[in-house]
Design a protein around this motif. Structure first.
Motif, short mmCIF file in Angstrom:
data_model
loop_
_atom_site.label_atom_id
_atom_site.label_comp_id
_atom_site.label_asym_id
_atom_site.label_seq_id
_atom_site.Cartn_x
_atom_site.Cartn_y
_atom_site.Cartn_z
N LEU A 157 0.87 -1.39 0.10
CA LEU A 157 0.04 0.11 -0.11
C LEU A 157 0.82 1.17 0.02
O LEU A 157 0.58 2.24 -0.68
N ARG A 158 1.95 1.32 0.82
CA ARG A 158 2.69 2.47 0.83
C ARG A 158 3.53 2.46 -0.40
O ARG A 158 3.59 3.84 -0.87
N ARG A 159 3.86 1.50 -1.11
CA ARG A 159 4.46 1.44 -2.41
C ARG A 159 3.49 2.21 -3.38
O ARG A 159 3.78 2.97 -4.31
N LEU A 160 2.27 1.84 -3.39
CA LEU A 160 1.18 2.20 -4.26
C LEU A 160 0.89 3.84 -4.24
O LEU A 160 0.72 4.57 -4.98
N GLU A 161 1.04 4.07 -3.13
CA GLU A 161 0.71 5.53 -2.55
C GLU A 161 1.81 6.35 -3.00
O GLU A 161 1.68 7.64 -3.44
N ALA A 162 2.88 5.69 -2.89
CA ALA A 162 4.23 6.72 -3.36
C ALA A 162 4.19 6.78 -5.11
O ALA A 162 4.36 7.89 -5.40
N LEU A 163 3.73 5.84 -5.63
CA LEU A 163 3.68 5.76 -7.07
C LEU A 163 2.64 6.73 -7.54
O LEU A 163 2.82 7.37 -8.51
N LEU A 164 1.59 6.74 -6.75
CA LEU A 164 0.39 7.60 -7.40
C LEU A 164 0.44 9.01 -6.93
O LEU A 164 -0.05 10.10 -7.40
N GLY A 165 1.50 9.06 -5.91
CA GLY A 165 1.64 10.61 -5.30
C GLY A 165 0.43 11.10 -4.43
O GLY A 165 0.34 12.36 -4.34
N VAL A 166 -0.44 10.31 -3.86
CA VAL A 166 -1.51 10.50 -3.01
C VAL A 166 -1.69 9.74 -1.81
O VAL A 166 -0.98 8.56 -1.99
N ARG A 167 -2.37 10.26 -0.97
CA ARG A 167 -2.59 9.26 0.33
C ARG A 167 -4.01 8.70 -0.08
O ARG A 167 -5.12 9.42 -0.06
N LEU A 168 -4.13 7.30 -0.08
CA LEU A 168 -5.12 6.65 -0.19
C LEU A 168 -6.19 6.37 0.88
O LEU A 168 -7.37 6.28 0.68
#
Length: 322
Positions: free
Chosen positions: A37-48
């Motif tokens: 999840l942290r990796r996904l948020e970093a890739l998208l540049g937003v907090r999910l």
């Protein structure tokens, strides 16, 4: 890199609203889920997700969730399609020029299966120039194209001549065919159908001049050599040829019905109210077709593409003879 697993974690956590339940659903333990999840948020540049009091989607997460679901659905469909294609075995990819009448096109496409070939048939309809390119590149196995065409190394079978009909507005004094002498109107005020290419004025009953109509044709770029041969044949009696470009024969038929053009077609079923039909025989304006394939490519279509081509030619020849 964004992966399918990242999307699965996002969707599972949004729907379960619990890290343990989401991890169990995805089939991993909780630490890798949190890391993903942290990796996904970093890739998208937003907090999910908000994580302070339970697990809840942020505003950005709620906006992105439908996109993640659609992406997962598309990936699932991709896998299913691939598995289905693998299970189904060989596929015969056939291209057909749009000028081929629909009933005949269906018979051509069905011919290999009716002859015992177990390949799955897929067909596309496209202009001759596009079909030639697709056969050369291997995107199609065989194609029925207009003749003449520049083949650029493709193999081709015999030329099949389909008869055509001239469609004119009902009661029109406009000739329909290659240029010939002007024809006077009959006692009902309508001139006998003649040449589609005459481009001057025809004398109607009582000497009234009537405008000759242009011939509806598809864009020259779709089949340049075949287009030029058609126009040259229309002009074979020394008259100037006027044409109007249409997207397809349905658009051409609409112009005929509106009294604004004449049309030459190989489709014996194409007609509309207040449209007259007659065979194009003076001179003949046949639709010239050939089956083409790439002899340098041994695709899945057939161990012997020339034999498949002859099978398609036989169906075309039978259609021409009807």
């Amino acid at each position: 890199m964004l992966t399918e697993r990242h999307l699965e974690i996002f969707v599972a956590l949004a729907e379960e609203e619990h890290f343990g339940a989401a991890a169990q659903r995805v089939g991993i333990t909780q630490p890798p889920l949190s890391q993903g999840l942290r990796r996904l948020e970093a890739l998208l540049g937003v907090r999910l997700f908000e994580r302070e009091r339970g697990v809840f989607l942020t505003e950005e997460g709620a906006l992105l969730l439908p996109h993640a679901r659609r992406a997962l659905a598309a990936l699932a469909e991709l896998r299913e399609t691939g598995a289905r294609e693998h299970a189904d075995g060989r596929r015969l990819r056939l291209g057909l020029a749009p000028e081929v009448p629909a009933p005949l096109a269906a018979d051509v496409a069905a011919a290999p299966v009716r002859a015992g070939d177990r390949a799955r048939i897929s067909t596309v309809t496209a202009p001759t120039a596009s079909l030639l390119s697709d056969v050369a590149s291997g995107r199609l196995d065989l194609a029925v194209v207009r003749h003449p065409s520049v083949l650029h190394g493709l193999a081709a079978g015999q030329v099949i001549l389909l008869p055509t009909w001239i469609l004119t507005p009902a009661g029109s004094a406009t000739p329909a065919g290659p240029a010939g002498p002007d024809r006077p109107a009959d006692s009902g005020g309508a001139a006998e159908a003649g040449s589609a290419a005459e481009a001057g004025s025809a004398a109607g009953a009582g000497g009234t001049a009537v405008r000759r109509l242009p011939v509806a044709v598809r864009p020259r770029g779709e089949a340049p050599a075949a287009h030029d041969l058609f126009v040259d044949t229309l002009a074979s009696r020394g008259r100037r040829v006027e044409t109007v470009v249409v997207a397809d024969e349905r658009a051409g038929l609409a112009l005929v019905a509106a009294g604004q053009a004449v049309l030459v077609t190989a489709d014996e079923t194409l007609t509309a109210s207040r449209v007259e039909r007659r065979r194009a025989t003076d001179p003949p304006l046949p639709l010239r077709l050939r089956v083409v394939w790439n002899p340098r490519r041994s695709g899945a279509a057939s161990e012997d593409p020339a034999a498949t081509a002859r099978l398609l030619e036989n169906v075309l020849a039978e259609g021409a003879a009807r």
